[in-house]
Write a protein that holds these residues in place. Structure first.
Motif, PDB file in Angstrom:
ATOM      1  N   ASN A 164     -87.979  -5.714-110.752  1.00 18.85           N
ATOM      2  CA  ASN A 164     -86.822  -6.588-110.527  1.00 18.85           C
ATOM      3  C   ASN A 164     -86.039  -6.838-111.815  1.00 18.85           C
ATOM      4  O   ASN A 164     -84.807  -6.885-111.802  1.00 18.85           O
ATOM      5  CB  ASN A 164     -87.276  -7.913-109.900  1.00 18.85           C
ATOM      6  N   LEU A 165     -86.766  -6.976-112.924  1.00 21.09           N
ATOM      7  CA  LEU A 165     -86.088  -7.153-114.209  1.00 21.09           C
ATOM      8  C   LEU A 165     -85.259  -5.912-114.540  1.00 21.09           C
ATOM      9  O   LEU A 165     -84.138  -6.011-115.059  1.00 21.09           O
ATOM     10  CB  LEU A 165     -87.127  -7.398-115.314  1.00 21.09           C
ATOM     11  N   LEU A 194     -81.892 -11.200-108.745  1.00 19.05           N
ATOM     12  CA  LEU A 194     -82.947 -10.260-109.175  1.00 19.05           C
ATOM     13  C   LEU A 194     -83.797 -10.867-110.286  1.00 19.05           C
ATOM     14  O   LEU A 194     -85.021 -10.700-110.310  1.00 19.05           O
ATOM     15  CB  LEU A 194     -82.312  -8.940-109.643  1.00 19.05           C
ATOM     16  N   THR A 195     -83.164 -11.595-111.195  1.00 18.48           N
ATOM     17  CA  THR A 195     -83.923 -12.240-112.268  1.00 18.48           C
ATOM     18  C   THR A 195     -84.889 -13.270-111.680  1.00 18.48           C
ATOM     19  O   THR A 195     -86.042 -13.382-112.115  1.00 18.48           O
ATOM     20  CB  THR A 195     -82.967 -12.914-113.281  1.00 18.48           C
ATOM     21  N   GLN A 196     -84.432 -13.998-110.673  1.00 17.18           N
ATOM     22  CA  GLN A 196     -85.313 -14.978-110.026  1.00 17.18           C
ATOM     23  C   GLN A 196     -86.509 -14.296-109.357  1.00 17.18           C
ATOM     24  O   GLN A 196     -87.642 -14.776-109.443  1.00 17.18           O
ATOM     25  CB  GLN A 196     -84.520 -15.828-109.015  1.00 17.18           C
ATOM     26  N   LEU A 197     -86.254 -13.163-108.698  1.00 18.49           N
ATOM     27  CA  LEU A 197     -87.364 -12.406-108.098  1.00 18.49           C
ATOM     28  C   LEU A 197     -88.365 -11.982-109.166  1.00 18.49           C
ATOM     29  O   LEU A 197     -89.585 -12.036-108.967  1.00 18.49           O
ATOM     30  CB  LEU A 197     -86.830 -11.150-107.380  1.00 18.49           C
ATOM     31  N   ALA A 198     -87.834 -11.555-110.316  1.00 14.36           N
ATOM     32  CA  ALA A 198     -88.712 -11.169-111.427  1.00 14.36           C
ATOM     33  C   ALA A 198     -89.558 -12.358-111.875  1.00 14.36           C
ATOM     34  O   ALA A 198     -90.783 -12.237-112.043  1.00 14.36           O
ATOM     35  CB  ALA A 198     -87.880 -10.623-112.590  1.00 14.36           C
ATOM     36  N   LEU A 219     -83.882  -3.762-112.452  1.00 16.19           N
ATOM     37  CA  LEU A 219     -82.661  -3.743-111.628  1.00 16.19           C
ATOM     38  C   LEU A 219     -81.644  -4.764-112.153  1.00 16.19           C
ATOM     39  O   LEU A 219     -80.452  -4.465-112.264  1.00 16.19           O
ATOM     40  CB  LEU A 219     -82.999  -4.034-110.164  1.00 16.19           C
ATOM     41  N   ALA A 220     -82.142  -5.959-112.495  1.00 17.25           N
ATOM     42  CA  ALA A 220     -81.254  -6.995-113.042  1.00 17.25           C
ATOM     43  C   ALA A 220     -80.591  -6.472-114.318  1.00 17.25           C
ATOM     44  O   ALA A 220     -79.378  -6.635-114.517  1.00 17.25           O
ATOM     45  CB  ALA A 220     -82.046  -8.269-113.341  1.00 17.25           C
ATOM     46  N   PHE A 221     -81.377  -5.830-115.164  1.00 17.77           N
ATOM     47  CA  PHE A 221     -80.883  -5.306-116.432  1.00 17.77           C
ATOM     48  C   PHE A 221     -79.723  -4.352-116.204  1.00 17.77           C
ATOM     49  O   PHE A 221     -78.701  -4.395-116.899  1.00 17.77           O
ATOM     50  CB  PHE A 221     -82.025  -4.584-117.160  1.00 17.77           C
ATOM     51  N   GLN A 222     -79.848  -3.490-115.215  1.00 22.85           N
ATOM     52  CA  GLN A 222     -78.813  -2.490-114.973  1.00 22.85           C
ATOM     53  C   GLN A 222     -77.549  -3.128-114.395  1.00 22.85           C
ATOM     54  O   GLN A 222     -76.438  -2.711-114.720  1.00 22.85           O
ATOM     55  CB  GLN A 222     -79.362  -1.390-114.058  1.00 22.85           C
ATOM     56  N   VAL A 223     -77.731  -4.145-113.539  1.00 19.75           N
ATOM     57  CA  VAL A 223     -76.558  -4.864-113.015  1.00 19.75           C
ATOM     58  C   VAL A 223     -75.804  -5.513-114.172  1.00 19.75           C
ATOM     59  O   VAL A 223     -74.569  -5.416-114.272  1.00 19.75           O
ATOM     60  CB  VAL A 223     -76.986  -5.941-111.982  1.00 19.75           C
ATOM     61  N   ILE A 224     -76.557  -6.143-115.072  1.00 18.34           N
ATOM     62  CA  ILE A 224     -75.929  -6.797-116.233  1.00 18.34           C
ATOM     63  C   ILE A 224     -75.221  -5.758-117.100  1.00 18.34           C
ATOM     64  O   ILE A 224     -74.107  -5.975-117.586  1.00 18.34           O
ATOM     65  CB  ILE A 224     -77.002  -7.576-117.051  1.00 18.34           C
ATOM     66  N   ASP A 225     -75.861  -4.594-117.265  1.00 20.47           N
ATOM     67  CA  ASP A 225     -75.267  -3.504-118.044  1.00 20.47           C
ATOM     68  C   ASP A 225     -73.924  -3.076-117.447  1.00 20.47           C
ATOM     69  O   ASP A 225     -72.954  -2.863-118.176  1.00 20.47           O
ATOM     70  CB  ASP A 225     -76.240  -2.309-118.043  1.00 20.47           C
ATOM     71  N   ASP A 226     -73.899  -2.942-116.137  1.00 23.97           N
ATOM     72  CA  ASP A 226     -72.653  -2.577-115.443  1.00 23.97           C
ATOM     73  C   ASP A 226     -71.569  -3.631-115.677  1.00 23.97           C
ATOM     74  O   ASP A 226     -70.395  -3.302-115.894  1.00 23.97           O
ATOM     75  CB  ASP A 226     -72.890  -2.481-113.920  1.00 23.97           C
ATOM     76  N   ILE A 227     -71.980  -4.902-115.618  1.00 23.75           N
ATOM     77  CA  ILE A 227     -71.014  -5.999-115.806  1.00 23.75           C
ATOM     78  C   ILE A 227     -70.447  -5.960-117.228  1.00 23.75           C
ATOM     79  O   ILE A 227     -69.240  -6.049-117.428  1.00 23.75           O
ATOM     80  CB  ILE A 227     -71.686  -7.370-115.533  1.00 23.75           C
ATOM     81  N   LEU A 228     -71.349  -5.778-118.212  1.00 25.45           N
ATOM     82  CA  LEU A 228     -70.900  -5.776-119.609  1.00 25.45           C
ATOM     83  C   LEU A 228     -69.956  -4.614-119.891  1.00 25.45           C
ATOM     84  O   LEU A 228     -69.037  -4.737-120.704  1.00 25.45           O
ATOM     85  CB  LEU A 228     -72.103  -5.714-120.560  1.00 25.45           C
TER      86      LEU A 228
END
Lengths: 294, 294
Positions: A212-213, A264-268, A215-224
């Motif tokens: 989950n972390l 996703l971060t919460q799931l992690a 997936l969260a990391f990649q979403v954040i990467d896309d946003i940045l």
């Protein structure tokens, strides 16, 4: 948060020292290849994967000396994948961590070989992880080789290349992110736990956290990639849009993408419960990543 | 010699079946990468390295089931190195084993990734070699990773690229051949012996045999590049001269180069003595290579 920053910096320094001692020196012959390997390895990376590996070992009462082998190995594997992904025949990127990429400096042939050498070195390093009661070199090597292989890390890059210019749906995008990003983050945590002789229950908690972390990391990467400048990123900003790549902000919109990163971060974080108080560092890192910088 | 040919053919078929079962199938997703991996793996190679590995295991009273893991792993590693060496940014070869090379068929990006995936797969496979009394996964993986690394296999390719257009002396040439060819031939034999729980004395005999056989093999390869046609070779003939590469025939002349191949083969044969009668197959293969065909 400043205590965490100090700790992160100290861990990065420990990892850098380990990498420096594990990799052949620049004057080892042939010198070209060893210089190219070190050029990409010591480019100011944040060492996220090794830090997660060390924190996972800590969460399972392990010692840092043992965990430095897998911590170094995952970073070496990550770096090889960046060197090859940046090649003209792949993502064709000239800039990485604010510096010219390896093929710009050393030429394409040496960049391919430096990537190959780093990938090979990752196995030399991970195989040296001390045996524990539950795990041995066979387990460590298979963990890394399967994550690095054609169904995960490399398969993700294939899907990423094939997806350019196509409109992917969210399910397809998650599949790419699982393979390309979440798998190696997950293995970083698992290998840290394994080097600390973790139980099956602890290993499962680290796996769920890492997935989950990642997936969260990649979403954040896309946003940045959308919201930050090239200078802030240290790599070419707006790259995703320019190659018509499907991303979370493109599919969901920016606000929904941010909400997905939080979810996703919460799931992690939820997955860490079986690890109890010892998982405090992992929890802090996950929260910090959501607000990065990182 | 015809009994040997029959035996060689049977071993090649055994190796091909093992490779087929160990590598992901063509319809595994993403299919492109698995098709590209298999395209290069099943291109009619002679499987010299696996055959030497199996013969070494036999010479140390081992069983073929155990030896098929390292036998497959060394061939997968060898194939990855061919795929990357053939790339436009390296030797730029369009033809290999009589067929278009991987990057011609699948494009450069996929060829790089297929090579990466094969290299990674080699470690998945070698780590599965059964533990013996003397050797375990750590030993097998380190044997392969050090031979494949920046000081040996990859380092040899770097020296080879850097040597183009220069007049190398015999010492420099031997150094390239040691790294680029002899090291992996040597490890093929060593891993076969290790999978059969060989003694230190047996391992040394296999090492000395492999080193000299590897050098002999490369001298013969240089000779064939001059004396055979593209059709006979299955790869571009006269390539060495066209890129102004230093070779044995170029440095020593054709006749002296042939004498050197004989001398190195004899050194290899001498090294087999401690293995006694069980090394008959290895002896036959060495003599056969000198007269190849192979």
């Amino acid at each position: 948060m400043s205590e965490l920053k100090t700790w992160l910096k100290s861990q990065q320094e420990i990892v850098d020292r380990a990498l420096d001692s594990l990799l052949p020196s620049e004057d080892t012959r042939p010198t070209t290849i060893h210089q190219a390997m070190r050029y990409s390895m010591f480019a100011g990376g944040k060492r996220l994967r090794p830090v997660l590996c060390l924190a996972a070992a800590e969460a399972c009462s392990g010692n840092i000396e043992a965990a430095l082998f897998p911590a170094s190995a995952v970073e070496v594997m990550h770096t090889y994948s960046l060197v090859h992904d940046d090649l003209p025949c792949m993502d064709d990127d000239d800039l990485r961590r604010g510096r010219p990429t390896a093929h710009v400096v050393y030429g394409e042939g040496i960049a391919v070989l430096a990537g190959d050498a780093l990938l090979t070195e990752a196995f030399t390093i991970v195989a040296q992880t001390p045996t524990t009661k539950r795990y041995n070199a066979r387990d460590y090597v298979l963990e890394l080789s399967q994550t690095g292989g054609s169904k995960k890390l490399i398969g993700g890059q294939v899907l990423d290349l094939e997806g350019e210019g196509k409109n992917l749906n969210q399910e397809q995008l998650v599949h790419i992110h699982e393979a390309k990003t979440a798998a190696l983050l997950c293995s970083s945590l698992r290998l840290g736990g394994m080097s600390a002789n973790c139980s099956a229950e602890q290993l499962q908690a680290l796996t769920d956290f890492g997935y989950n972390l990642g997936l969260a990391f990649q979403v954040i990467d896309d946003i940045l990639d959308v919201t930050q400048t090239t200078e802030q990123l240290g790599k070419t900003a707006g790259k995703d849009e320019s190659v018509d790549k499907s991303t979370y902000p493109a599919i969901l919109g920016l606000e929904e993408a941010k909400a997905e990163a939080v979810r996703l971060t919460q799931l992690a974080l939820d997955a860490l419960k079986p690890l109890g108080e010892q998982a405090t560092r992992l929890e802090q890192i996950a929260r910090y990543m959501l607000e990065r910088e990182y």
